[in-house]
Write a protein that holds these residues in place. Sequence first.
Motif, short mmCIF file in Angstrom:
data_model
loop_
_atom_site.label_atom_id
_atom_site.label_comp_id
_atom_site.label_asym_id
_atom_site.label_seq_id
_atom_site.Cartn_x
_atom_site.Cartn_y
_atom_site.Cartn_z
N ILE A 202 0.81 -1.22 0.00
CA ILE A 202 0.00 0.00 0.00
C ILE A 202 0.84 1.27 0.00
O ILE A 202 0.30 2.36 -0.18
CB ILE A 202 -0.97 0.03 1.20
CG1 ILE A 202 -0.21 0.11 2.53
CG2 ILE A 202 -1.90 -1.17 1.17
CD1 ILE A 202 -1.12 0.31 3.73
N CYS A 203 2.14 1.15 0.17
CA CYS A 203 3.00 2.33 0.19
C CYS A 203 3.14 2.90 -1.22
O CYS A 203 3.59 2.20 -2.13
CB CYS A 203 4.37 1.99 0.74
SG CYS A 203 5.53 3.38 0.68
N PRO A 204 2.79 4.16 -1.44
CA PRO A 204 2.87 4.72 -2.79
C PRO A 204 4.30 4.89 -3.30
O PRO A 204 4.53 4.99 -4.50
CB PRO A 204 2.18 6.08 -2.66
CG PRO A 204 2.36 6.45 -1.22
CD PRO A 204 2.28 5.14 -0.47
N LEU A 208 8.65 0.41 1.66
CA LEU A 208 8.72 -0.66 2.65
C LEU A 208 8.98 -2.00 1.98
O LEU A 208 8.42 -2.30 0.92
CB LEU A 208 7.42 -0.73 3.45
CG LEU A 208 7.11 0.51 4.29
CD1 LEU A 208 5.67 0.49 4.77
CD2 LEU A 208 8.06 0.62 5.47
N ALA A 209 9.80 -2.81 2.61
CA ALA A 209 10.10 -4.14 2.07
C ALA A 209 10.08 -5.16 3.20
O ALA A 209 10.55 -4.88 4.32
CB ALA A 209 11.46 -4.14 1.39
N LEU A 210 9.53 -6.32 2.92
CA LEU A 210 9.54 -7.42 3.89
C LEU A 210 10.75 -8.29 3.57
O LEU A 210 10.80 -8.96 2.55
CB LEU A 210 8.25 -8.23 3.78
CG LEU A 210 8.05 -9.35 4.81
CD1 LEU A 210 8.05 -8.80 6.23
CD2 LEU A 210 6.76 -10.11 4.53
N GLU A 211 11.74 -8.23 4.44
CA GLU A 211 12.98 -8.96 4.25
C GLU A 211 13.15 -9.95 5.40
O GLU A 211 13.38 -9.55 6.54
CB GLU A 211 14.17 -8.00 4.16
CG GLU A 211 14.07 -7.03 3.00
CD GLU A 211 15.26 -6.09 2.91
OE1 GLU A 211 16.20 -6.24 3.74
OE2 GLU A 211 15.26 -5.21 2.03
N ILE A 216 11.35 -3.45 6.47
CA ILE A 216 12.45 -2.49 6.42
C ILE A 216 12.02 -1.23 5.68
O ILE A 216 11.62 -1.30 4.51
CB ILE A 216 13.68 -3.09 5.70
CG1 ILE A 216 14.06 -4.44 6.32
CG2 ILE A 216 14.85 -2.11 5.73
CD1 ILE A 216 14.54 -4.36 7.74
N PRO A 217 12.09 -0.04 6.32
CA PRO A 217 11.88 1.21 5.58
C PRO A 217 13.13 1.55 4.77
O PRO A 217 14.26 1.33 5.22
CB PRO A 217 11.65 2.25 6.69
CG PRO A 217 11.55 1.49 7.97
CD PRO A 217 12.27 0.19 7.75
N ARG A 218 12.94 2.10 3.59
CA ARG A 218 14.06 2.41 2.70
C ARG A 218 14.42 3.89 2.66
O ARG A 218 15.19 4.32 1.81
CB ARG A 218 13.73 1.91 1.29
CG ARG A 218 13.64 0.38 1.21
CD ARG A 218 13.05 -0.05 -0.10
NE ARG A 218 13.20 -1.49 -0.32
CZ ARG A 218 12.57 -2.16 -1.28
NH1 ARG A 218 11.75 -1.53 -2.10
NH2 ARG A 218 12.76 -3.46 -1.42
N GLY A 219 13.84 4.69 3.56
CA GLY A 219 14.23 6.09 3.65
C GLY A 219 13.62 6.99 2.60
O GLY A 219 14.16 8.07 2.32
N LYS A 220 12.49 6.59 2.01
CA LYS A 220 11.88 7.42 0.97
C LYS A 220 10.37 7.53 1.22
O LYS A 220 9.55 7.16 0.41
CB LYS A 220 12.16 6.85 -0.42
CG LYS A 220 12.02 7.87 -1.53
CD LYS A 220 12.46 7.30 -2.86
CE LYS A 220 12.38 8.36 -3.95
NZ LYS A 220 12.76 7.83 -5.27
N ALA A 235 2.10 -0.63 14.74
CA ALA A 235 3.53 -0.75 14.98
C ALA A 235 4.36 0.31 14.24
O ALA A 235 5.57 0.37 14.41
CB ALA A 235 4.01 -2.14 14.54
N ILE A 236 3.71 1.14 13.40
CA ILE A 236 4.44 2.09 12.57
C ILE A 236 4.14 3.50 13.02
O ILE A 236 2.99 3.88 13.24
CB ILE A 236 4.05 1.92 11.08
CG1 ILE A 236 4.21 0.47 10.65
CG2 ILE A 236 4.91 2.84 10.21
CD1 ILE A 236 3.74 0.19 9.23
N THR A 237 5.19 4.31 13.17
CA THR A 237 5.05 5.72 13.50
C THR A 237 5.96 6.55 12.61
O THR A 237 6.92 6.03 12.03
CB THR A 237 5.38 5.99 14.98
OG1 THR A 237 6.68 5.48 15.28
CG2 THR A 237 4.36 5.34 15.91
#
Length: 253
Positions: A202-204, A208-211, A216-220, A235-237
């Motif tokens: 759902i992230c435009p 986000l990646a499931l590893e 894992i957030p990728r900083g973008k 769990a996300i803020t």
Amino acid sequence: MIGVYFSGTGNTKYCVETFLRGCDPAAATVSIEAADAVQKIRIHDELVLGYPVQFSNIPKMLRDFVAGNACIWENKKVFILATMGLFSGDGAGNLARLLTRYGAIITGGLHLKMPDSIGDVKALKRPLAQNQALVRNAERKIERAVKDFQSGSPPQEGLGALSHLAGLLGQRLYFRRKTKAYSDDLKIDRSRCLRCGGCVPICPMKNLALEGNRVIPRGKCTMCYRCVNACPARAITLLGKRVYEQCGIEKYL
């Protein structure tokens, strides 16, 4: 005519679709995330373009979309619809100035106060009934705006010099860095995360990646708050440290 939008928790999408239903029920709507968004914009001369204001500014993802497709805006007639949790000053005007740079013709602007979507900050949180009332008020305002639009006198909210000054002094000067670049502040509480992976698709920004067993957030991050408000474990803020309320538009309809 076509409706074009960027929407995090659904507020802007709902408002654009409501406007189009009243103005031209046959008109389609498209998210800027869609693969065919540019193609659809090219073939329409008149647009209703909606976006959620962030700190009196344009979300980074939308700004990049407009600038990255500069050639498609020439001579497009654009009515801008800006949603916000609080007064923004020049929400519509901010995007209008950017579009004008690429040759667009701005036909009007509309500001709509909607339920706040910043789920991890306590400010602006309201009881359910108040948020439902906000949506009903926005619907009535859209109905009036449609009548004005069809009569040839569309609202001009946020487009004047005083609105520009209000937006600049109200928030943008102080929070400009918040939307100047993509954010790397997204945080995931590993002790709460269910590793369900629901936030990933759902992230435009595909941020986000499931590893393995970790998200894992990728900083973008474009700060749309979609993942924060959809996470089943809260769990996300992003701006805050805990989720006070999850604010998808479905709650308020």
